[in-house]
Design a protein around this motif. Structure first.
Motif, short mmCIF file in Angstrom:
data_model
loop_
_atom_site.label_atom_id
_atom_site.label_comp_id
_atom_site.label_asym_id
_atom_site.label_seq_id
_atom_site.Cartn_x
_atom_site.Cartn_y
_atom_site.Cartn_z
N ASN A 557 0.85 -1.19 0.00
CA ASN A 557 0.00 0.00 0.00
C ASN A 557 0.88 1.23 0.00
N GLN A 558 1.22 1.68 -1.18
CA GLN A 558 1.99 2.91 -1.33
C GLN A 558 1.63 3.54 -2.68
N ASP A 559 1.89 4.81 -2.78
CA ASP A 559 1.57 5.50 -4.03
C ASP A 559 2.34 4.87 -5.19
N GLY A 560 1.60 4.44 -6.21
CA GLY A 560 2.20 3.80 -7.37
C GLY A 560 2.14 2.29 -7.32
N GLU A 561 1.81 1.72 -6.18
CA GLU A 561 1.69 0.25 -6.07
C GLU A 561 0.76 -0.11 -4.91
N VAL A 562 -0.47 -0.43 -5.26
CA VAL A 562 -1.46 -0.91 -4.30
C VAL A 562 -1.83 -2.32 -4.72
N ARG A 563 -1.51 -3.30 -3.87
CA ARG A 563 -1.65 -4.69 -4.27
C ARG A 563 -2.52 -5.46 -3.27
N PHE A 564 -3.59 -6.06 -3.79
CA PHE A 564 -4.44 -6.95 -3.02
C PHE A 564 -4.13 -8.39 -3.42
N ARG A 565 -4.19 -9.30 -2.44
CA ARG A 565 -3.88 -10.70 -2.71
C ARG A 565 -5.03 -11.57 -2.21
N LEU A 566 -5.46 -12.48 -3.09
CA LEU A 566 -6.46 -13.49 -2.75
C LEU A 566 -5.77 -14.84 -2.84
N GLU A 567 -5.64 -15.51 -1.70
CA GLU A 567 -4.82 -16.72 -1.63
C GLU A 567 -5.59 -17.82 -0.92
N MET A 568 -5.46 -19.02 -1.47
CA MET A 568 -6.08 -20.18 -0.83
C MET A 568 -5.30 -20.52 0.44
#
Length: 577
Positions: A557-568
């Protein structure tokens, strides 16, 4: 002249504004009355002096209180009776009363410094009673002739010592504390000593010293036996339990009442039914004629009304009790305790009903909100198909590919809609579907191929089976949020990556601005206000993923890279949790 009066005024102020010193003056005037009050004129003068000191000291009415004409009349009558009809019997019980008033205050004082004046005064009164007044009743003055000098000149040193005690550490606000129970007990014991000494002296005709020893030792032995019977051992509670039960119940079925109220509170389903059952139980008591109560805007009545009315109010319950006779103060306090217990149980039942209702409404809200979220994702997918149809070329070259996309996606959307309707009808019944990751990924890319999204996937797809309904719902929500951000922030790149791992792991990344910190703290944990949409999507998406065996998280979570992960979630992690 004014200068010479100031020390006298200061002394008078110290005497008449100190309760202990007024008590000392009262005792000294009593001593003068007993020792030197033989002549009638001197007797009356000394009595009026003692009576006035007593009125200034007495702990019943405050000095600042304005006297009514009835109180003034009683004071005048008391002075007249004392001057005309006083004798040794009256004096004996008068001293016993003073001893009880002063002795009862010893137990209510906090420090030894505060108790010392009362101890000195009680010692004087008990000594003068046993060694001077009672011998006068028995006409045994010769038996204590040797002690007459000591009683006349040395015993007054006790009240004189009270006059000269330091008042520096005394509390400024002196309250007239009267312990009725201890005062009554001490008066009864003093009366037993007086009457017992007189009865034994008249019957046995023995020396007064022997008589005094017999009475005091008998009384001491009786008190020792009573103290042992009060709490003899840990296995037998003795008189203490009997007295406590009597004071609590005043002869009424207190324990039975508690058991019945607790039983009604446990078995009755609603607060109204509990209240009606408790009122029927209360009206069965022999001293209750009728009841009228008001709760939550409704009134009800049972039994018959009488002129003897007592009203009680506890929380939302207003109770009017009609008794068969007028309650005494002790009885009223007991009835207040019984009705207060009823009121507390009733309030607890009301809160229980409110909690059940709130839980039911919360369940309805969460179910409706979750299903609304699912339907919204389905509509978004349908909107994506409509957008793909709108972007097809006019020459018909893409019609075949569009028809193929629609043939594949419409059945899936129909299946998701049917599953959502099933959850709406039967919330507890949820059927899970299974599909290979490769098949799901291919259909997912075809459905969103017309959007400004880049897709990445490894050559070797994970071999695990996934729930396509859950993945469609959760990933559609993540993409919708990223697309909404792209509308507000130009040049935002959205990427969906299927990670090269043995189990399913998918990441949705955008190059927009970071999620605010106050939102991150509550993300996936509670509903969050949103400028676009319902503001509950990620919360329900996280719940849906968790229930299906997946974990949704924000890994960057930072400006230029916001990443959500969906993991089993792996099985060993699930077992550890």
């Amino acid at each position: 002249m004014q200068i010479s009066l100031r020390p006298g005024l200061k002394l008078a102020h110290q005497l008449f504004n100190d309760s202990d010193r007024l008590m000392a003056l009262m005792i000294l005037s009593l001593h003068a009355l007993l020792i030197w009050g033989d002549s009638i004129d001197l007797h009356r003068a000394l009595f009026l002096c003692h009576y006035g000191c007593f009125l200034m000291w007495q702990p019943v009415m405050r000095q600042s209180k304005t006297l009514s004409w009835q109180a003034a009349f009683l004071i005048v009558i008391g002075a007249a009776v004392g001057m005309l009809f006083i004798n040794w019997w009256v004096i004996a019980f008068w001293i016993a009363s003073l001893f009880a008033l002063i002795g009862g205050r010893i137990f209510s004082e906090e420090t030894s410094r505060d108790r010392l004046p009362n101890i000195l005064a009680s010692t004087y009164l008990l000594a003068i009673l046993l060694l001077w007044v009672v011998p006068k009743l028995l006409k045994s003055n010769d038996d204590l002739a040797a002690a007459a000098f000591m009683l006349t000149y040395f015993l007054p040193l006790l009240p004189l010592a009270i006059l000269f005690l330091s008042a520096k550490h005394k509390s400024k606000a002196q309250s007239a504390n009267i312990d009725f129970f201890y005062t009554l007990l001490i008066f009864l014991l003093s009366s037993i000593v007086i009457l017992g000494s007189f009865a034994i002296g008249v019957i046995w005709k023995i020396h007064y010293i022997k008589l005094l020893i017999v009475v005091v030792m008998s009384l001491a032995a009786t008190l020792v036996v009573l103290s042992w019977l009060w709490n003899p051992s840990s296995s037998f509670s003795g008189l203490e339990l009997l007295m406590s039960r009597y004071l609590l119940s005043i002869g009424l079925p207190f324990e039975h009442w508690i058991r019945q109220i607790a039983k009604y509170a446990e078995y009755e389903s609603t607060a109204e039914k509990f209240l009606q059952a408790a009122m029927r139980e209360l009206v069965e008591l022999n001293w209750v004629s009728g009841l009228m109560w008001e709760a939550e805007g409704s009134k009800d009545q049972i039994g018959e009304a009488t002129p003897f009315i007592s009203t009680f109010t506890f929380h939302q319950l207003h109770l009017t009790l009609y008794s068969r006779w007028q309650f005494s103060p002790a009885m009223y306090l007991h009835v207040q305790l019984l009705t207060q217990i009823l009121g507390e149980f009733y309030e607890a039942k009301r809160r229980e009903e409110m909690i059940v209702q709130n839980t039911y409404m919360q369940s309805l809200y969460e179910t409706g909100s979750r299903l609304t979220h699912d339907i919204k994702n389905i509509l978004q997918s349908m909107g994506t198909l409509s957008a793909a149809a709108a972007q097809s070329s006019d020459d018909g070259s893409d019609d075949a590919r569009l028809i193929e996309l629609v043939k594949k996606q419409i059945p899936r959307l129909s299946q998701r809609l049917a599953s959502t309707l099933t959850k709406l009808e039967l919330p507890s019944t949820e059927k899970k579907s299974q599909e290979k990751v490769a098949n799901w990924w291919k259909g997912f890319k075809q459905l969103n191929n017309n959007l400004q999204i880049s897709f990445e996937a490894p050559i070797n797809m994970p071999k695990t089976d996934i729930d396509p309904d859950v993945l469609d719902s959760v990933v559609d929500n993540l993409l919708h949020n990223a697309l909404e951000k792209a509308k507000l922030e130009a040049n935002t790149i959205i990427k969906v990556s299927l990670m090269p791992s043995a189990h399913f792991c998918l990441e949705v990344t955008d190059t927009g601005s970071a999620v605010p910190k106050n939102v991150v703290d509550r993300l996936f944990k509670a509903h969050i206000s949103s400028k676009n949409g319902l503001g509950v999507g990620l919360f329900h998406a996280a719940q849906q993923a968790r229930n299906a065996g997946y974990e949704l998280s924000l890994v960057d979570n930072q400006d230029g890279e916001v990443r959500f992960r969906l993991e089993m979630v792996e099985e060993d992690k699930t077992l550890t949790a």
